[in-house]
Design a protein around this motif. Structure first.
Motif, PDB file in Angstrom:
ATOM      1  N   LEU A  77     -15.154  20.688  34.384  1.00  0.00           N
ATOM      2  CA  LEU A  77     -14.597  20.926  35.717  1.00  0.00           C
ATOM      3  C   LEU A  77     -15.729  21.173  36.707  1.00  0.00           C
ATOM      4  O   LEU A  77     -16.752  21.759  36.343  1.00  0.00           O
ATOM      5  N   LEU A  78     -15.515  20.784  37.931  1.00  0.00           N
ATOM      6  CA  LEU A  78     -16.403  21.163  39.023  1.00  0.00           C
ATOM      7  C   LEU A  78     -15.557  21.938  40.015  1.00  0.00           C
ATOM      8  O   LEU A  78     -14.600  21.404  40.577  1.00  0.00           O
ATOM      9  N   LEU A  79     -15.894  23.217  40.196  1.00  0.00           N
ATOM     10  CA  LEU A  79     -15.155  24.049  41.138  1.00  0.00           C
ATOM     11  C   LEU A  79     -15.634  23.770  42.554  1.00  0.00           C
ATOM     12  O   LEU A  79     -16.757  23.307  42.760  1.00  0.00           O
ATOM     13  N   ARG A  80     -14.804  24.085  43.510  1.00  0.00           N
ATOM     14  CA  ARG A  80     -15.133  23.831  44.911  1.00  0.00           C
ATOM     15  C   ARG A  80     -16.428  24.520  45.329  1.00  0.00           C
ATOM     16  O   ARG A  80     -17.162  24.020  46.163  1.00  0.00           O
ATOM     17  N   ASP A  81     -16.762  25.676  44.725  1.00  0.00           N
ATOM     18  CA  ASP A  81     -18.001  26.374  45.064  1.00  0.00           C
ATOM     19  C   ASP A  81     -19.211  25.802  44.322  1.00  0.00           C
ATOM     20  O   ASP A  81     -20.274  26.383  44.321  1.00  0.00           O
ATOM     21  N   GLN A  82     -19.026  24.650  43.664  1.00  0.00           N
ATOM     22  CA  GLN A  82     -20.053  23.914  42.929  1.00  0.00           C
ATOM     23  C   GLN A  82     -20.401  24.535  41.578  1.00  0.00           C
ATOM     24  O   GLN A  82     -21.376  24.152  40.953  1.00  0.00           O
ATOM     25  N   THR A  83     -19.618  25.499  41.094  1.00  0.00           N
ATOM     26  CA  THR A  83     -19.792  26.019  39.747  1.00  0.00           C
ATOM     27  C   THR A  83     -19.321  24.952  38.765  1.00  0.00           C
ATOM     28  O   THR A  83     -18.254  24.373  38.935  1.00  0.00           O
ATOM     29  N   GLN A  84     -20.143  24.679  37.756  1.00  0.00           N
ATOM     30  CA  GLN A  84     -19.790  23.713  36.714  1.00  0.00           C
ATOM     31  C   GLN A  84     -19.260  24.474  35.512  1.00  0.00           C
ATOM     32  O   GLN A  84     -19.862  25.450  35.083  1.00  0.00           O
ATOM     33  N   VAL A  85     -18.129  24.032  34.976  1.00  0.00           N
ATOM     34  CA  VAL A  85     -17.499  24.693  33.829  1.00  0.00           C
ATOM     35  C   VAL A  85     -17.177  23.635  32.788  1.00  0.00           C
ATOM     36  O   VAL A  85     -16.672  22.571  33.110  1.00  0.00           O
ATOM     37  N   ARG A  86     -17.462  23.960  31.533  1.00  0.00           N
ATOM     38  CA  ARG A  86     -17.100  23.070  30.435  1.00  0.00           C
ATOM     39  C   ARG A  86     -16.398  23.897  29.367  1.00  0.00           C
ATOM     40  O   ARG A  86     -16.917  24.922  28.926  1.00  0.00           O
ATOM     41  N   LEU A  87     -15.202  23.463  28.992  1.00  0.00           N
ATOM     42  CA  LEU A  87     -14.419  24.145  27.959  1.00  0.00           C
ATOM     43  C   LEU A  87     -14.516  23.370  26.652  1.00  0.00           C
ATOM     44  O   LEU A  87     -14.362  22.151  26.651  1.00  0.00           O
ATOM     45  N   ASN A  88     -14.723  24.092  25.569  1.00  0.00           N
ATOM     46  CA  ASN A  88     -14.737  23.486  24.247  1.00  0.00           C
ATOM     47  C   ASN A  88     -13.311  23.487  23.693  1.00  0.00           C
ATOM     48  O   ASN A  88     -12.383  23.983  24.324  1.00  0.00           O
ATOM     49  N   GLN A  89     -13.141  22.951  22.504  1.00  0.00           N
ATOM     50  CA  GLN A  89     -11.822  22.847  21.882  1.00  0.00           C
ATOM     51  C   GLN A  89     -11.145  24.211  21.734  1.00  0.00           C
ATOM     52  O   GLN A  89     -11.801  25.233  21.652  1.00  0.00           O
ATOM     53  N   ASN A  90      -9.819  24.175  21.699  1.00  0.00           N
ATOM     54  CA  ASN A  90      -8.987  25.360  21.482  1.00  0.00           C
ATOM     55  C   ASN A  90      -9.252  26.479  22.493  1.00  0.00           C
ATOM     56  O   ASN A  90      -9.344  27.644  22.125  1.00  0.00           O
ATOM     57  N   SER A  91      -9.386  26.109  23.754  1.00  0.00           N
ATOM     58  CA  SER A  91      -9.656  27.074  24.824  1.00  0.00           C
ATOM     59  C   SER A  91      -8.523  27.055  25.845  1.00  0.00           C
ATOM     60  O   SER A  91      -7.867  26.031  26.042  1.00  0.00           O
ATOM     61  N   VAL A  92      -8.324  28.213  26.500  1.00  0.00           N
ATOM     62  CA  VAL A  92      -7.345  28.313  27.585  1.00  0.00           C
ATOM     63  C   VAL A  92      -8.026  29.055  28.741  1.00  0.00           C
ATOM     64  O   VAL A  92      -8.520  30.175  28.568  1.00  0.00           O
TER      65      VAL A  92
END
Length: 190
Positions: A77-92
């Protein structure tokens, strides 16, 4: 007179083009997050219990949306504030709200593994954390702790044994009802 009407016509034409260009740019940031990569089965919903629908690349998400990755899946994901997030398997993950002048970006990792990088400002050879030094840019709530992030590169794991944060660069503040601890580069907090 012909020059005036020709110039006026040209100005009207450019105004129409300008409006057409500005409207898509403004609507591009009408969401809080953009899905950049979806691998495997990833779903989005408006509550942690669902109903869940399949996620797609370029899908827009807003505060209040949840995203989950199933077995063997990942999402970026790229958040509007430019924070980059990556979720691995089995995450919420829940997107609670994005950074304003008064508050930090707020996320909630209910389970799983998350890697994130908070945007930093680069000017020539200088590199400085965006915003006021020491101010938290991102806050992540987990079932066992709250993590405050200041311009950094880090990983967060929420599992059966609690919350673990690993800091690659920058500093993270980890706290719960028992107290708080600062976690620096190449350190890990549990």
């Amino acid at each position: 007179m012909k020059k005036s009407s020709a110039v006026a016509g040209a100005v009207r034409g450019w105004s129409a083009i300008l409006v057409l260009v500005v409207i898509p740019v403004a609507s591009a940031w009408a969401q809080d997050a953009d899905l950049l990569m979806v691998v495997g089965r990833t779903e989005v919903g408006t509550t942690a219990q669902g109903p869940w629908v399949s996620a797609t690349v370029r899908q827009k998400l807003n505060a209040g949306n949840f995203i989950r990755t199933l077995e063997g899946s990942q999402v970026a994901l790229l958040l509007r504030d430019q924070t980059q997030v990556r979720l691995n398997q089995n995450s919420v993950l829940e997107i609670r709200g994005l950074q304003t002048s008064e508050q930090a970006t707020s996320l909630s990792l209910l389970q799983g593994r998350l890697w994130a990088q908070v945007k930093q400002l680069s000017i020539g050879t200088l590199r400085a954390v965006t915003g006021v030094v020491g101010r938290q840019q991102v806050r992540i709530a987990t079932p066992t702790a709250t993590i405050g992030i200041r311009g950094t590169d880090w990983e967060l794991v929420v599992g059966e044994r609690g919350t673990t944060v690993t800091v690659f660069s920058g500093e993270v503040e980890m706290s719960n009802e028992l107290g708080q601890v600062a976690v620096g580069p190449n350190e890990q907090g549990v």
